[in-house]
Design an enzyme around this catalytic site. Structure first.
Site, PDB file in Angstrom:
ATOM      1  N   ARG A  74      -1.241  -6.792  -0.888  1.00  0.00           N
ATOM      2  CA  ARG A  74      -2.352  -7.318  -0.097  1.00  0.00           C
ATOM      3  C   ARG A  74      -3.499  -7.796  -0.992  1.00  0.00           C
ATOM      4  NH1 ARG A  74      -2.606  -1.679   2.927  1.00  0.00           N
ATOM      5  NH2 ARG A  74      -0.419  -1.899   2.361  1.00  0.00           N
TER       6      ARG A  74
ATOM      7  N   LYS B 235       5.577   4.791  -8.190  1.00  0.00           N
ATOM      8  CA  LYS B 235       6.611   5.033  -7.191  1.00  0.00           C
ATOM      9  C   LYS B 235       7.594   6.091  -7.698  1.00  0.00           C
ATOM     10  CE  LYS B 235       6.785   0.269  -5.380  1.00  0.00           C
ATOM     11  NZ  LYS B 235       6.543   0.554  -3.955  1.00  0.00           N
TER      12      LYS B 235
END
Length: 513
Positions: A362, A288
């Site tokens: 996920r 990130k």
């Protein structure tokens, strides 16, 4: 008697500000509510508690409210000093109109929200004056009053040398003490989630998170079973998707499993809650950008709200059975970390091409959902700070809900109206399924292949590939993870949403098949 607003002046004996503040801190404060009178410009209608208090002062409170300024609108406040011997300062806060109720367009109960906002504002005003104990007007809805007070007074300052003044609260009068205590418990549950989300990642590691929840559930040991599953167990369960995320970190993963048996004799299948538990998300190899990366200490918000809701259910002794699952780990880059393009195998045998290691939530949820099906639950609700796309779509106004069940959606929506923590139903079209199933190397891709558009929907479609239960809902809480000033009764910081909604939802299932 003195009326002082906003600032404390010297009294007739020349008492200094600091001396007055000391006096305030040694005694109690009081927060009262007042409604706008319908059809009468500038008119006010005192709550039942405020009216009784006014009677003890021979109408002095009403008189002061009339002469001290314009009508108190919803959320506006005034402080009076020296009008009652037991309460050196009294905060009066506007509750809005008495006719406020459930608002279809806002999808919440406006009257409850007004009470929460008012009691929060009043308590915070007195806290700033360093009052130590505050009595709070129930305003005809003691639960909402307690929630507003408890949520408004919370501040994470455990690591600061100078701490915020700690305030204890109690209901002014005892007519609604049971509802007040229920509201206190609801607020404590959300504040637990806020504390976990706000704490730095080096303090709340996967192991520390699990230990904290174990400690909070200790008083309810007769109804709760806790399993802190190790990496060896995770490997034995063949949770390859979960392990692909944890492998880059030096912190060992923990699969936290909670069983709350509120109705041990019931033949009803349990409710299953699953929370994403990434205690720090660097993005892994798909790193990130550094700005705001510190906020990723709260990427375990799903696990925090799920576990906090089970702690709250246990404290309330809800007669319902709940299982909570929280796959806990860090997502870090290292020489051992999963690389973009790697293929991993989930617990159900499906292969996943990991094209973006920052789409890790996920992956951990996929294995947890597969494992959760072994309990044959009546409904499955998973909660996760899953996508930035849901923040783009809904902002902080509501949690995005993706579900295959109209019944489950109705229950969640009904609960959210009561708590004021809104939910919004999102689409689960086959269009999004094709985005994750059209994969070059494996059965599934962990990101959409054709477009970045609809990212929250694509993530939900991925999760649905690991669900066979008829009643499943995915709550994407990334947009409501933190609070700036959107929710007036929450301070700036991590929000702990939607803990109270999960509790209210579980409570609503008690009498439902």
């Amino acid at each position: 008697m003195l009326l002082l607003r906003r600032t404390v002046q010297a009294g007739k004996h020349g008492r200094s500000f600091s001396a007055s503040q000391t006096l305030l801190s040694e005694r109690k404060g009081l927060v009262l509510g007042v409604f706008e009178k319908e059809g009468e410009e500038g008119g006010l209608h005192l709550t039942e508690a405020a009216a009784r208090f006014d009677q003890t002062l021979s109408g002095k409170l009403s008189e002061l409210l009339k002469i001290s300024g314009p009508t108190l609108k919803q959320g506006k406040s005034r402080i009076f000093y020296g009008i009652h011997k037991d309460f050196p300062c009294v905060a009066v806060v506007g509750l809005g109109k008495t006719t406020a109720g459930v608002c279809g367009s806002e999808n919440w109960d406006t009257s409850k929200e007004n009470v929460r906002q008012a009691m929060s504002a009043g308590c915070q005003l007195l806290q700033d004056l360093e009052v130590k104990h505050v009595e709070v007007d129930g305003c005809g809805d003691a639960q909402s009053a307690a929630e507003g007070a408890g949520l408004g007074l919370f501040q994470y300052d455990q690591l600061k040398s100078k701490k915020k003044n700690k305030v204890t609260t109690q209901l002014h009068g005892s007519a609604d003490s049971a509802d007040w205590q229920k509201g206190v418990t609801y607020a404590e549950g959300q504040n637990l989630a806020r504390m976990l989300m706000e704490a730095p990642a080096n303090h709340i590691t996967p192991t520390a998170f699990a230990n904290t929840i174990e400690e909070k559930l200790a008083p309810h040991a007769e109804r709760v079973t806790i399993h802190k599953r190790s990496q060896a167990w995770i490997e034995q369960q063949q949770m390859g998707a979960f392990l692909s995320v944890s492998r880059g970190s030096e912190e060992p993963p923990v699969f936290l499993e909670l069983h709350y048996n509120g109705s041990p004799d019931s033949k009803q299948a349990p409710l299953l809650l699953v929370g994403k538990g990434i205690t720090f998300d660097s993005g892994g190899i798909s790193l990130k950008p550094s700005p705001s990366m510190d906020a990723m200490r709260a990427d375990m918000g799903g696990a925090a709200t799920v576990c906090a809701s089970i702690v709250t259910a246990a404290a309330l002794k809800l007669p319902v059975n709940i299982i909570g699952l929280a796959p806990l780990c860090e997502n870090m880059p290292s020489g051992k970390a999963t690389k973009p393009g790697d293929v991993v195998v989930a617990k159900n045998g499906k292969t996943i091409q990991v094209d973006n290691t920052d789409a890790e939530g996920r992956l951990v949820l996929a294995d947890a959902l597969c494992y959760g099906h072994t309990f044959n639950p009546r409904a499955i609700v998973n909660v996760a700070t899953l996508t930035g796309a849901i923040d783009v779509a809904l902002g902080s106004a509501a949690t995005g809900v993706f579900t295959n069940s109209d019944w489950l959606w109705e229950q969640l929506q009904k609960a959210s109206v009561m708590t004021g923590d809104r939910v919004w139903r999102m689409p689960l079209f086959q269009h999004y399924t094709r985005q994750v199933t059209d994969c070059q190397l494996a059965d599934l891709n962990n990101v959409g292949k054709y477009s970045r558009s609809g990212g929250a929907c694509t993530a939900a479609a991925f999760l649905r590939e690991f669900v066979t239960a008829p009643h499943w809902a995915h709550l994407d809480i990334a947009g409501v993870m933190s609070n700036k000033d959107e929710v007036p009764y929450l301070r700036k910081g991590m929000s702990g949403r939607p803990t109270r909604t999960l509790v209210e939802f579980a409570a609503g299932l008690v009498h439902k098949g």
